[in-house]
Design a protein around this motif. Sequence first.
Motif, PDB file in Angstrom:
ATOM      1  N   THR A   1      31.126  -1.131  27.488  1.00  0.00           N
ATOM      2  CA  THR A   1      29.918  -1.893  27.869  1.00  0.00           C
ATOM      3  C   THR A   1      29.648  -3.055  26.918  1.00  0.00           C
ATOM      4  OG1 THR A   1      28.594  -0.298  26.633  1.00  0.00           O
ATOM      5  CG2 THR A   1      28.733   0.033  29.028  1.00  0.00           C
ATOM      6  N   ASP A   2      30.430  -3.157  25.828  1.00  0.00           N
ATOM      7  CA  ASP A   2      30.201  -4.264  24.873  1.00  0.00           C
ATOM      8  C   ASP A   2      30.920  -5.508  25.397  1.00  0.00           C
ATOM      9  OD1 ASP A   2      31.009  -4.896  21.325  1.00  0.00           O
ATOM     10  OD2 ASP A   2      30.118  -6.140  22.923  1.00  0.00           O
ATOM     11  N   ILE A   3      30.170  -6.425  25.971  1.00  0.00           N
ATOM     12  CA  ILE A   3      30.788  -7.565  26.655  1.00  0.00           C
ATOM     13  C   ILE A   3      31.415  -8.565  25.686  1.00  0.00           C
ATOM     14  CG2 ILE A   3      29.200  -7.375  28.604  1.00  0.00           C
ATOM     15  CD1 ILE A   3      27.957 -10.048  27.331  1.00  0.00           C
TER      16      ILE A   3
ATOM     17  N   SER B   1      22.879 -12.890  31.286  1.00  0.00           N
ATOM     18  CA  SER B   1      21.893 -12.377  30.319  1.00  0.00           C
ATOM     19  C   SER B   1      22.558 -11.446  29.307  1.00  0.00           C
ATOM     20  CB  SER B   1      20.802 -11.587  31.065  1.00  0.00           C
ATOM     21  OG  SER B   1      21.324 -10.312  31.455  1.00  0.00           O
ATOM     22  N   GLY B   2      23.855 -11.132  29.523  1.00  0.00           N
ATOM     23  CA  GLY B   2      24.551 -10.203  28.630  1.00  0.00           C
ATOM     24  C   GLY B   2      24.508  -8.771  29.125  1.00  0.00           C
ATOM     25  N   ALA B   3      24.056  -8.566  30.357  1.00  0.00           N
ATOM     26  CA  ALA B   3      24.018  -7.197  30.913  1.00  0.00           C
ATOM     27  C   ALA B   3      25.439  -6.640  30.993  1.00  0.00           C
ATOM     28  CB  ALA B   3      23.389  -7.221  32.301  1.00  0.00           C
ATOM     29  N   ASN B   4      25.556  -5.301  30.928  1.00  0.00           N
ATOM     30  CA  ASN B   4      26.902  -4.712  30.926  1.00  0.00           C
ATOM     31  C   ASN B   4      27.541  -4.847  32.309  1.00  0.00           C
ATOM     32  OD1 ASN B   4      26.881  -2.093  32.581  1.00  0.00           O
ATOM     33  ND2 ASN B   4      25.055  -1.854  31.301  1.00  0.00           N
ATOM     34  N   PRO B   5      28.872  -4.801  32.402  1.00  0.00           N
ATOM     35  CA  PRO B   5      29.568  -5.086  33.663  1.00  0.00           C
ATOM     36  C   PRO B   5      29.194  -4.138  34.796  1.00  0.00           C
ATOM     37  CG  PRO B   5      31.087  -4.250  31.980  1.00  0.00           C
ATOM     38  CD  PRO B   5      29.804  -4.549  31.295  1.00  0.00           C
ATOM     39  N   PHE B   6      28.892  -2.880  34.479  1.00  0.00           N
ATOM     40  CA  PHE B   6      28.541  -1.933  35.543  1.00  0.00           C
ATOM     41  C   PHE B   6      27.205  -2.312  36.185  1.00  0.00           C
ATOM     42  CE2 PHE B   6      32.130   0.398  34.349  1.00  0.00           C
ATOM     43  CZ  PHE B   6      32.142   0.537  32.967  1.00  0.00           C
ATOM     44  N   ALA B   7      26.256  -2.736  35.341  1.00  0.00           N
ATOM     45  CA  ALA B   7      24.943  -3.184  35.849  1.00  0.00           C
ATOM     46  C   ALA B   7      25.118  -4.433  36.695  1.00  0.00           C
ATOM     47  CB  ALA B   7      24.001  -3.441  34.689  1.00  0.00           C
ATOM     48  N   CYS B   8      26.004  -5.343  36.262  1.00  0.00           N
ATOM     49  CA  CYS B   8      26.221  -6.593  37.012  1.00  0.00           C
ATOM     50  C   CYS B   8      26.835  -6.317  38.382  1.00  0.00           C
ATOM     51  CB  CYS B   8      27.137  -7.523  36.216  1.00  0.00           C
ATOM     52  SG  CYS B   8      26.406  -8.080  34.675  1.00  0.00           S
ATOM     53  N   ILE B   9      27.802  -5.415  38.433  1.00  0.00           N
ATOM     54  CA  ILE B   9      28.438  -5.101  39.721  1.00  0.00           C
ATOM     55  C   ILE B   9      27.455  -4.377  40.640  1.00  0.00           C
ATOM     56  CG2 ILE B   9      30.333  -3.873  40.860  1.00  0.00           C
ATOM     57  CD1 ILE B   9      31.120  -6.430  39.210  1.00  0.00           C
TER      58      ILE B   9
ATOM     59  N   THR C   1      34.809  -6.043  44.626  1.00  0.00           N
ATOM     60  CA  THR C   1      34.613  -5.738  43.196  1.00  0.00           C
ATOM     61  C   THR C   1      35.569  -6.527  42.314  1.00  0.00           C
ATOM     62  OG1 THR C   1      33.660  -3.570  43.632  1.00  0.00           O
ATOM     63  CG2 THR C   1      34.709  -3.872  41.477  1.00  0.00           C
ATOM     64  N   VAL C   2      36.831  -6.684  42.751  1.00  0.00           N
ATOM     65  CA  VAL C   2      37.786  -7.444  41.935  1.00  0.00           C
ATOM     66  C   VAL C   2      37.362  -8.917  41.828  1.00  0.00           C
ATOM     67  CG1 VAL C   2      39.354  -7.910  43.885  1.00  0.00           C
ATOM     68  CG2 VAL C   2      40.216  -7.960  41.528  1.00  0.00           C
ATOM     69  N   GLY C   3      36.814  -9.470  42.897  1.00  0.00           N
ATOM     70  CA  GLY C   3      36.339 -10.860  42.850  1.00  0.00           C
ATOM     71  C   GLY C   3      35.157 -10.988  41.923  1.00  0.00           C
ATOM     72  N   TRP C   4      34.205 -10.063  42.057  1.00  0.00           N
ATOM     73  CA  TRP C   4      33.040 -10.078  41.181  1.00  0.00           C
ATOM     74  C   TRP C   4      33.448  -9.976  39.712  1.00  0.00           C
ATOM     75  CZ3 TRP C   4      30.471  -5.756  44.561  1.00  0.00           C
ATOM     76  CH2 TRP C   4      29.821  -6.347  45.649  1.00  0.00           C
ATOM     77  N   ILE C   5      34.349  -9.046  39.419  1.00  0.00           N
ATOM     78  CA  ILE C   5      34.682  -8.807  38.004  1.00  0.00           C
ATOM     79  C   ILE C   5      35.550  -9.943  37.458  1.00  0.00           C
ATOM     80  CG2 ILE C   5      36.825  -7.445  38.109  1.00  0.00           C
ATOM     81  CD1 ILE C   5      33.639  -6.500  36.144  1.00  0.00           C
ATOM     82  N   SER C   6      36.361 -10.554  38.315  1.00  0.00           N
ATOM     83  CA  SER C   6      37.173 -11.713  37.878  1.00  0.00           C
ATOM     84  C   SER C   6      36.265 -12.888  37.543  1.00  0.00           C
ATOM     85  CB  SER C   6      38.165 -12.127  38.971  1.00  0.00           C
ATOM     86  OG  SER C   6      39.039 -11.070  39.274  1.00  0.00           O
ATOM     87  N   GLN C   7      35.271 -13.113  38.383  1.00  0.00           N
ATOM     88  CA  GLN C   7      34.330 -14.223  38.146  1.00  0.00           C
ATOM     89  C   GLN C   7      33.455 -13.922  36.920  1.00  0.00           C
ATOM     90  OE1 GLN C   7      33.673 -17.019  40.354  1.00  0.00           O
ATOM     91  NE2 GLN C   7      35.062 -16.534  42.025  1.00  0.00           N
ATOM     92  N   TRP C   8      33.093 -12.668  36.754  1.00  0.00           N
ATOM     93  CA  TRP C   8      32.294 -12.260  35.595  1.00  0.00           C
ATOM     94  C   TRP C   8      33.076 -12.475  34.304  1.00  0.00           C
ATOM     95  CZ3 TRP C   8      33.372  -8.145  32.173  1.00  0.00           C
ATOM     96  CH2 TRP C   8      32.360  -7.850  31.259  1.00  0.00           C
ATOM     97  N   LYS C   9      34.345 -12.054  34.311  1.00  0.00           N
ATOM     98  CA  LYS C   9      35.194 -12.237  33.116  1.00  0.00           C
ATOM     99  C   LYS C   9      35.365 -13.719  32.799  1.00  0.00           C
ATOM    100  CE  LYS C   9      38.872  -9.705  32.292  1.00  0.00           C
ATOM    101  NZ  LYS C   9      40.200  -9.089  32.521  1.00  0.00           N
ATOM    102  N   GLU C  10      35.565 -14.529  33.841  1.00  0.00           N
ATOM    103  CA  GLU C  10      35.739 -15.976  33.642  1.00  0.00           C
ATOM    104  C   GLU C  10      34.475 -16.562  32.985  1.00  0.00           C
ATOM    105  OE1 GLU C  10      35.462 -18.801  37.105  1.00  0.00           O
ATOM    106  OE2 GLU C  10      37.524 -19.299  36.527  1.00  0.00           O
ATOM    107  N   MET C  11      33.322 -16.101  33.450  1.00  0.00           N
ATOM    108  CA  MET C  11      32.064 -16.629  32.907  1.00  0.00           C
ATOM    109  C   MET C  11      31.849 -16.157  31.473  1.00  0.00           C
ATOM    110  SD  MET C  11      28.217 -15.808  34.214  1.00  0.00           S
ATOM    111  CE  MET C  11      28.330 -14.135  33.568  1.00  0.00           C
TER     112      MET C  11
END
Length: 428
Positions: free
Chosen positions: A149-151, A244-252, A389-399
């Motif tokens: 969860t540590d982004i 905002s720095g929220a953890n990836p599970f909360a973002c998805i 989910t893969v699209g969301w997490i790919s875009q999240w990682k890019e950001m």
Amino acid sequence: MTKSASLTFGDKTVDLPVRSPTAGPDVLDIRKLYGELDVFTYDPGFTSTASCDSAITFIDGDKGELLHRGYPIEQLAEQSCFLEVCYLLLYGDLPSKAQMEEFRTTVTRHTMVHEQMHNFFRGFRRDAHPMATMVGVVGAMSAFYHDSTDITDPHQREVASFRLIAKLPTIAAMAYKYAIGQPFVYPRNDLDYASNFLHMCFSVPAEPYEVNPILAKAMDRIMLLHADHEQNASTSTVRLAGSSGANPFACIAAGIACLWGPAHGGANQACLEMLREIGSVDRIPEFIERAKDKNDPFRLMGFGHRVYKNFDPRAKVMKESADEVLELMGIHNNPTLQVAKELERIALEDEYFISKKLYPNVDFYSGIILDAMGFPTAMFTPIFALSRTVGWISQWKEMISDPSLKIGRPRQLYTGPARRDYTDLETR
Ligand code: SDX
């Protein structure tokens, strides 16, 4: 030579830098606008606003083009598979054989969920919509996987990405099993991604279950066609939550909540329900008229798109897949498919739909295939969610890996009361 646009407001003029993309329209960089001209831009719905830089997916709505890291969706749907497209979206290039095997093994080894999460489902009513269950359970993953969860830690971002891509099908299948009162089915490492999902949904402990390879291929193609789609509403939700720095599970979980809406990912369920309500070809004109009536809130679900003003390339592939799957399953003259095809034909000849450039979108045919596979309509959007989910997490990682990341905080056009003083209750 740097391009710029000059904007004059009152007695002030500001030069706005213009940036050119690899493909698509130029953008006006307005970041200094408020500071220099003391004005905001105004664009509810973001019809003319680029919210970020991204190198993952490109859509040309006029050409009906969809590229993932430059590769056309038609070629990927024909020659690739969902898991390989996951690798492409996450890492930017198609994998070598060795890279693909390592990726597949890692995803496979993350498909089980913490056993304690089984109890978590027990708190829901059996008739809860599986999307409600998924929002809750995916958000709760941050209560079970604290070590990713540590982004700020790239390794933890990687582990969280694998966990989400691998566990979403398991969670979606659990939501389905819970809703129908059947026992959860554990993932199997000897099955491919799509077959594993079908097995977890349709097998029961009481007897052996063989995944139909035709359905597995169709399932994989549906997942692939839903994998990513630029800055759509749910992806923008994931980005805003992540800023905002929220953890990836909360973002998805936030992305799943947004996708649920009938104007977005919920349209596949609404579309099949609409096709069933229409029921027969002779009732189509009545519904076409309702869709055109400004006083009637009814819309043709599965039709129209913010970006595609020509055909949605995914809908074309999905339509071919629907024909193929139903034919191979021996479901000839499926009445819902006949209504869908006739509805599409009539709508595309109707001046209203032509003038507003309304075409079938990804949600128009997907429900017909999922229905033929045996899924209830309530499982259509969960399948969209696990695929996206893969699209969301790919875009999240890019950001998150962009050093210029700032928290998203739009402004507004305030239309409320001017400043006024409080008055005592006695005097009102
Ligand atoms: C997805 O953004 C993405 O990329 C999303 C998605 C993805 O992969 O992430 O592609 C997935 O969400 C696909 C869309 C699924 N939704 C539906 O099928 C629901 C039905 N479609 C609509 O509600 C609508 O078309 C939207 C929401 C998809 C797009 O809406 P826009 O871009 O805001 O367009 P609009 O509502 O301003 O409509 C423009 C005009 C309007 O008429 P006027 O006010 O100009 O007179 O077209 C009309 C609308 O009334 N219109 C429709 C219609 N869609 C738009 N009229 C009848 N039936 C429809 N389906």
